[in-house]
Design an enzyme around this catalytic site. Structure first.
Site, short mmCIF file in Angstrom:
data_model
loop_
_atom_site.label_atom_id
_atom_site.label_comp_id
_atom_site.label_asym_id
_atom_site.label_seq_id
_atom_site.Cartn_x
_atom_site.Cartn_y
_atom_site.Cartn_z
N LEU A 206 11.30 -30.05 -14.27
CA LEU A 206 10.98 -29.80 -12.68
C LEU A 206 11.20 -28.19 -12.33
CD1 LEU A 206 9.99 -32.71 -10.26
CD2 LEU A 206 9.10 -31.84 -12.23
N HIS B 71 13.02 -29.36 -5.01
CA HIS B 71 13.81 -29.24 -4.28
C HIS B 71 13.55 -30.22 -3.19
CE1 HIS B 71 11.75 -25.47 -6.26
NE2 HIS B 71 12.93 -24.91 -5.52
N LEU C 83 7.55 -24.70 -4.11
CA LEU C 83 7.83 -25.60 -4.43
C LEU C 83 7.69 -27.15 -5.20
CD1 LEU C 83 9.42 -25.56 -0.09
CD2 LEU C 83 10.22 -24.94 -2.48
#
Ligand code: PAF
Length: 273
Positions: free
Chosen positions: A181, A33, A29
């Protein structure tokens, strides 16, 4: 935060919930997220995240085996973010037999762009998301816009199967230099990480050229050539309708989508323009 590994334990924990808000992930993550989890907390009575690396959405030559599995760190990040429940099944739990029934999305949406370069990818995604939805039975589920086509496929699936789930999109989170990201950014060497921002820059340049009246085909070709000259292997840099991801008609709102390989790492990004 409670961590459960079985569907039975998940269902037991969610028995009293009227409005679970759900974030499906493959783990490893990052802040993108976590932003989904923060938003989920505003939308449901229980926030549920899943971590499951879904074999069905990887092609044989792709990174299923090497995909980073970081459950402990993921659980800590989710707990920090205020997630209530983590569902982390293993393969035997989610696919006790080979998953012979599959959700095959509309080829008009799923066989182009990512689906062209990763055949079967959206069948794998749709199948696992359908199954996770059956397990969690969320009222709302959140997905990032970085996986733009995935978001559209899931929306369409939910609509076509009349599933009582609201799909909420979240803007792409970016590093300071503009790189979207992604868990796969971790594969980049320091030099590649510096170069990686050129994908979002190329999309921004495409948007600028379109605003200046340049023809779509010329804008796409120039973006492909620019990335190739810099040592990338672009799969597509393209202008599409936001409605159906087809080449846009006059006046239709558009999204610019790009996918390109830098070394052995394949990155995707998009920009609504
Ligand atoms: O976007 C992802 O991480 C995956 O495709 C998803 C939606 C969790 C399904 O495995």
């Amino acid at each position: 935060m409670q961590v459960v590994h079985t569907i039975a334990a998940l269902r037991e924990r969610l028995a009293g919930s009227r409005a679970p808000a759900f974030v499906a992930t493959m783990g490893n993550l990052h802040d993108g997220h976590i932003a989904l989890v923060h938003k989920a907390k505003l939308l449901g009575d229980v926030t549920v995240a899943s971590v499951f690396v879904n074999r069905l959405q990887f092609l044989p030559h792709e990174d299923f085996d090497s995909y980073p599995r970081t459950l402990e760190a993921d659980a800590a990040k989710l707990a920090d973010a205020g997630c209530d429940l983590l569902f982390a099944p293993n393969e035997r739990e989610l696919y006790p037999q080979p998953q012979a029934f599959k959700v095959v999305p509309d080829p008009a949406l799923a066989d182009l762009l990512e689906g062209e370069f990763r055949p079967g990818f959206f069948t794998g995604v749709s199948t696992v998301v359908m199954k996770l939805f059956q397990c969690v039975q969320p009222r709302v589920a959140l997905f990032g816009k970085k996986d733009y086509q995935q978001l559209m496929v899931i929306r369409r699936m939910v609509q076509q199967f009349a599933m009582p789930i609201e799909i909420v999109a979240h803007e792409t989170l970016r590093a300071e230099d503009g790189l979207a990201l992604s868990s796969r950014n971790a594969y980049l060497s320091p030099e590649q990480r510096q170069e990686a921002v050129q994908l979002s820059r190329a999309l921004a340049r495409m948007a600028q050229q379109l605003r200046g009246g340049a023809a779509v085909a010329a804008v796409e070709a120039e973006a492909m050539a620019t990335l190739a000259q810099r040592g990338w292997q672009p799969d597509y840099m393209t202008v599409r309708s936001r409605n159906d991801l087809q080449p846009p008609g006059a006046g239709e709102p558009v999204v610019l989508l790009g996918a390109a390989r830098l070394g052995s790492t394949r990155l995707i990004d998009n920009l609504e323009a």
